[in-house]
Scaffold this motif. Structure first.
Motif, mmCIF file in Angstrom:
data_model
loop_
_atom_site.group_PDB
_atom_site.id
_atom_site.type_symbol
_atom_site.label_atom_id
_atom_site.label_comp_id
_atom_site.label_asym_id
_atom_site.label_seq_id
_atom_site.Cartn_x
_atom_site.Cartn_y
_atom_site.Cartn_z
ATOM 1 N N ARG A 55 4.557 7.213 1.600
ATOM 2 C CA ARG A 55 4.682 6.077 2.523
ATOM 3 C C ARG A 55 4.446 4.755 1.780
ATOM 4 O O ARG A 55 3.551 4.664 0.935
ATOM 5 N N ASN B 26 3.829 0.684 2.644
ATOM 6 C CA ASN B 26 3.560 -0.332 3.652
ATOM 7 C C ASN B 26 3.394 -1.689 2.979
ATOM 8 O O ASN B 26 2.645 -1.827 2.007
ATOM 9 N N ARG B 27 4.109 -2.656 3.472
ATOM 10 C CA ARG B 27 3.972 -4.032 2.960
ATOM 11 C C ARG B 27 2.729 -4.653 3.590
ATOM 12 O O ARG B 27 2.593 -4.682 4.810
ATOM 13 N N GLU C 149 0.880 -1.174 0.000
ATOM 14 C CA GLU C 149 0.000 0.000 0.000
ATOM 15 C C GLU C 149 0.912 1.217 0.000
ATOM 16 O O GLU C 149 1.814 1.313 0.825
#
Length: 209
Positions: free
Chosen positions: A202, A204-205, A144
């Motif tokens: 940003r 994010n995994r 994301e």
């Protein structure tokens, strides 16, 4: 080199070889098995197709090459350690992942002994591996990313450049994309994304990737 990060070969189809050893007929079949369920389905199909066989021995590796987290094997009535274990050992050292092997034996009336059985089942898998067609499995990661509206077009181009796929787009106070990217290209994407967003975007995994 971690095969999960750089891709690895997997079966592109089914390979079959046959061999007769001291009157016993051995038919070895290799195929794809991305999950244990797929491996067991392959074994079940062999049992259904050859119900008259004496043994249906098998082994599978349902993961990257050499990993033992999702493996299985069975001697199916042969002396312990003479079939499933030798078959699995060959698979683990083959450099191929997500693979299942079934060796169907019709007993010919002459006992082979434990050493002979181990050699027969090992040979069957090795010979069949030599005929197996493979393709590359590329590990994918879900991310994301969050960024501002002026970056939409360049971020979309970056996703395309690294071979990524947009799964979801949400537009609110910020832009949020869910995407899938080959793991080997994560470093390139991260550097490009940081440059495009001035370091404020940003990444994010997502859980499970």
């Amino acid at each position: 080199m971690d095969p999960r990060q750089h891709g690895y070969p997997v079966p592109a189809g089914v390979a079959i070889t046959e061999e007769v050893i001291r009157r016993s007929r051995f038919r070895t079949m290799l195929g794809p098995a991305a999950t244990p369920d797929e491996a067991h389905a392959f074994v079940h199909d062999a049992r259904v197709r050859f119900p008259d066989a004496t043994h249906h021995c098998w082994a599978y590796l349902a993961g990257p090459p050499g990993e033992t987290a999702r493996v299985g094997m069975s001697d199916d009535g042969e002396p312990s350690g003479t079939a499933g274990r030798p078959m699995l050992t060959v698979l683990l050292h083959s450099g191929i992942g997500e693979v299942v092997a079934v060796c169907v034996r019709w007993y010919g009336g002459i006992q082979l002994g434990t050493g002979g059985l181990q050699r027969a089942y090992t040979s069957g898998v090795r010979r069949t591996l030599e005929t197996l067609t493979v393709e590359e499995r590329i590990a994918l990661v879900r991310l994301e990313i969050v960024f501002t509206y002026p970056c939409v077009d360049p971020v979309q181009r970056l996703v395309e450049e690294v071979g990524g796929t947009l799964l979801d787009e949400r537009y609110g106070a910020e832009v949020r994309y869910s995407l899938e990217i080959p793991e080997i290209r994560i470093p390139r994407f991260s550097r490009g994304f940081a440059e495009l967003t001035g370091g404020v975007g940003r990444v994010n995994r997502l859980e499970g990737s």
